[in-house]
Motif scaffolding. Sequence first.
Motif, PDB file in Angstrom:
ATOM      1  N   UNK A 137       0.823  -1.207   0.000  1.00  0.00           N
ATOM      2  CA  UNK A 137       0.000   0.000   0.000  1.00  0.00           C
ATOM      3  C   UNK A 137       0.861   1.262   0.000  1.00  0.00           C
ATOM      4  N   UNK A 138       0.342   2.292  -0.658  1.00  0.00           N
ATOM      5  CA  UNK A 138       0.935   3.625  -0.614  1.00  0.00           C
ATOM      6  C   UNK A 138       0.018   4.481   0.241  1.00  0.00           C
ATOM      7  N   UNK A 139       0.591   5.027   1.312  1.00  0.00           N
ATOM      8  CA  UNK A 139      -0.188   5.892   2.198  1.00  0.00           C
ATOM      9  C   UNK A 139       0.775   6.779   2.973  1.00  0.00           C
ATOM     10  N   UNK A 140       0.339   7.987   3.272  1.00  0.00           N
ATOM     11  CA  UNK A 140       1.156   8.916   4.068  1.00  0.00           C
ATOM     12  C   UNK A 140       2.560   9.057   3.502  1.00  0.00           C
ATOM     13  N   UNK A 141       2.650   9.194   2.169  1.00  0.00           N
ATOM     14  CA  UNK A 141       3.917   9.474   1.504  1.00  0.00           C
ATOM     15  C   UNK A 141       4.945   8.345   1.648  1.00  0.00           C
ATOM     16  N   UNK A 142       4.471   7.112   1.819  1.00  0.00           N
ATOM     17  CA  UNK A 142       5.389   5.981   1.908  1.00  0.00           C
ATOM     18  C   UNK A 142       4.684   4.723   1.455  1.00  0.00           C
ATOM     19  N   UNK A 143       5.474   3.682   1.227  1.00  0.00           N
ATOM     20  CA  UNK A 143       4.926   2.400   0.815  1.00  0.00           C
ATOM     21  C   UNK A 143       5.200   1.376   1.909  1.00  0.00           C
ATOM     22  N   UNK A 144       4.255   0.494   2.146  1.00  0.00           N
ATOM     23  CA  UNK A 144       4.460  -0.545   3.150  1.00  0.00           C
ATOM     24  C   UNK A 144       3.641  -1.780   2.791  1.00  0.00           C
ATOM     25  N   UNK A 145       4.098  -2.922   3.279  1.00  0.00           N
ATOM     26  CA  UNK A 145       3.390  -4.191   3.107  1.00  0.00           C
ATOM     27  C   UNK A 145       2.534  -4.428   4.345  1.00  0.00           C
ATOM     28  N   UNK A 146       1.262  -4.686   4.141  1.00  0.00           N
ATOM     29  CA  UNK A 146       0.349  -4.895   5.260  1.00  0.00           C
ATOM     30  C   UNK A 146      -0.598  -6.042   4.940  1.00  0.00           C
ATOM     31  N   UNK A 147      -1.223  -6.571   5.966  1.00  0.00           N
ATOM     32  CA  UNK A 147      -2.310  -7.542   5.815  1.00  0.00           C
ATOM     33  C   UNK A 147      -3.635  -6.799   5.998  1.00  0.00           C
ATOM     34  N   UNK A 148      -4.544  -6.998   5.076  1.00  0.00           N
ATOM     35  CA  UNK A 148      -5.874  -6.404   5.184  1.00  0.00           C
ATOM     36  C   UNK A 148      -6.860  -7.532   5.474  1.00  0.00           C
ATOM     37  N   UNK A 149      -7.520  -7.451   6.605  1.00  0.00           N
ATOM     38  CA  UNK A 149      -8.517  -8.447   6.982  1.00  0.00           C
ATOM     39  C   UNK A 149      -9.870  -8.032   6.414  1.00  0.00           C
ATOM     40  N   UNK A 150     -10.470  -8.930   5.664  1.00  0.00           N
ATOM     41  CA  UNK A 150     -11.708  -8.616   4.944  1.00  0.00           C
ATOM     42  C   UNK A 150     -12.774  -9.627   5.330  1.00  0.00           C
ATOM     43  N   UNK A 151     -13.940  -9.125   5.699  1.00  0.00           N
ATOM     44  CA  UNK A 151     -15.078  -9.999   5.999  1.00  0.00           C
ATOM     45  C   UNK A 151     -16.316  -9.487   5.262  1.00  0.00           C
ATOM     46  N   UNK A 152     -17.170 -10.431   4.845  1.00  0.00           N
ATOM     47  CA  UNK A 152     -18.437 -10.079   4.209  1.00  0.00           C
ATOM     48  C   UNK A 152     -19.574 -10.763   4.973  1.00  0.00           C
ATOM     49  N   UNK A 153     -20.171 -10.073   5.960  1.00  0.00           N
ATOM     50  CA  UNK A 153     -21.269 -10.698   6.702  1.00  0.00           C
ATOM     51  C   UNK A 153     -22.471 -11.006   5.824  1.00  0.00           C
ATOM     52  N   UNK A 154     -22.603 -10.271   4.706  1.00  0.00           N
ATOM     53  CA  UNK A 154     -23.646 -10.561   3.721  1.00  0.00           C
ATOM     54  C   UNK A 154     -23.168 -10.078   2.363  1.00  0.00           C
ATOM     55  N   UNK A 155     -23.931 -10.370   1.325  1.00  0.00           N
ATOM     56  CA  UNK A 155     -23.481 -10.090  -0.037  1.00  0.00           C
ATOM     57  C   UNK A 155     -23.162  -8.621  -0.284  1.00  0.00           C
ATOM     58  N   UNK A 156     -23.902  -7.736   0.358  1.00  0.00           N
ATOM     59  CA  UNK A 156     -23.762  -6.315   0.081  1.00  0.00           C
ATOM     60  C   UNK A 156     -23.214  -5.536   1.267  1.00  0.00           C
ATOM     61  N   UNK A 157     -22.406  -6.204   2.081  1.00  0.00           N
ATOM     62  CA  UNK A 157     -21.759  -5.558   3.218  1.00  0.00           C
ATOM     63  C   UNK A 157     -20.300  -6.003   3.264  1.00  0.00           C
TER      64      UNK A 157
END
Length: 261
Positions: free
Chosen positions: A225-245
């Motif tokens: 990811x590029x954020x705050x004028x720098x690049x870093x490797x991160x884990x993004x945790x993603x959940x979908x409690x329903x189809x449109x959330x």
Amino acid sequence: MLRTHTALLFVTGASLLVLAGCNDDNSTANQPPEPPAKVESQPSAPPPKDSTDDALRRITEGADSIRQGAEQLARDARQHTDKLIEDAGPTLERLRDMAREFGVAANQVTERALRDFQTGITVLQQRVDESRTTAPQSGDPAALLPPSDELRADTRIAAKARSAGVGPDYVGVWAADAAACAQVDLDPQTPIAVVTPTTIRRADSVCNFAETPLTDREATLKATCIADDKMEDIDIQLQMPEDNALELDGAAALIRCRLPD
């Protein structure tokens, strides 16, 4: 390239000097012998010039050739470099514009990441164009995005992907509520998530990752990811409690935004 040109100059120069010496030896060997000098009472005539002057002349000519060749190579190199810069100019300028939009520095690292980001969008566009699926849009009918001509390219294509059956279910445009959907790409402070199979753009960052399937409606994205004028490797945790959330890193769920009909 410069080292190659330099090596070529030295090899060319050495070859010219060797050829100059060889030509002089050959020309001397093929000349008929000088007739014996006549013995006269007058002062002796100056001795005939030996081949040294000729050799020096040839060496000088060879040096001039080397210099001229160096100048030509330098001109060629400048022209080639200028052409590359000219050709790359519009692309680099677009990347710098993107970098400024996202609030990050337009250096080599971010430019590479932004190229990867753009590639992900282009690939998604191709997949959507090739899809034969035309399912209706899902989500809250009131959660409408601004008109298409006011949206960025990744927003338009991410919003189309679901009805085209392309990518995991998390692909789409997400915002806090219907009012926030109406501000996507218009208000840069609006909390959003524009998600393609390999990219996420949020209000303060852009990320690249490998397409990751959902397992039990969850996934961990290994993202750069590029954020705050720098690049870093991160884990993004993603959940979908329903189809449109969609929940990102445990934050409040976002709703799916739709394109206007």
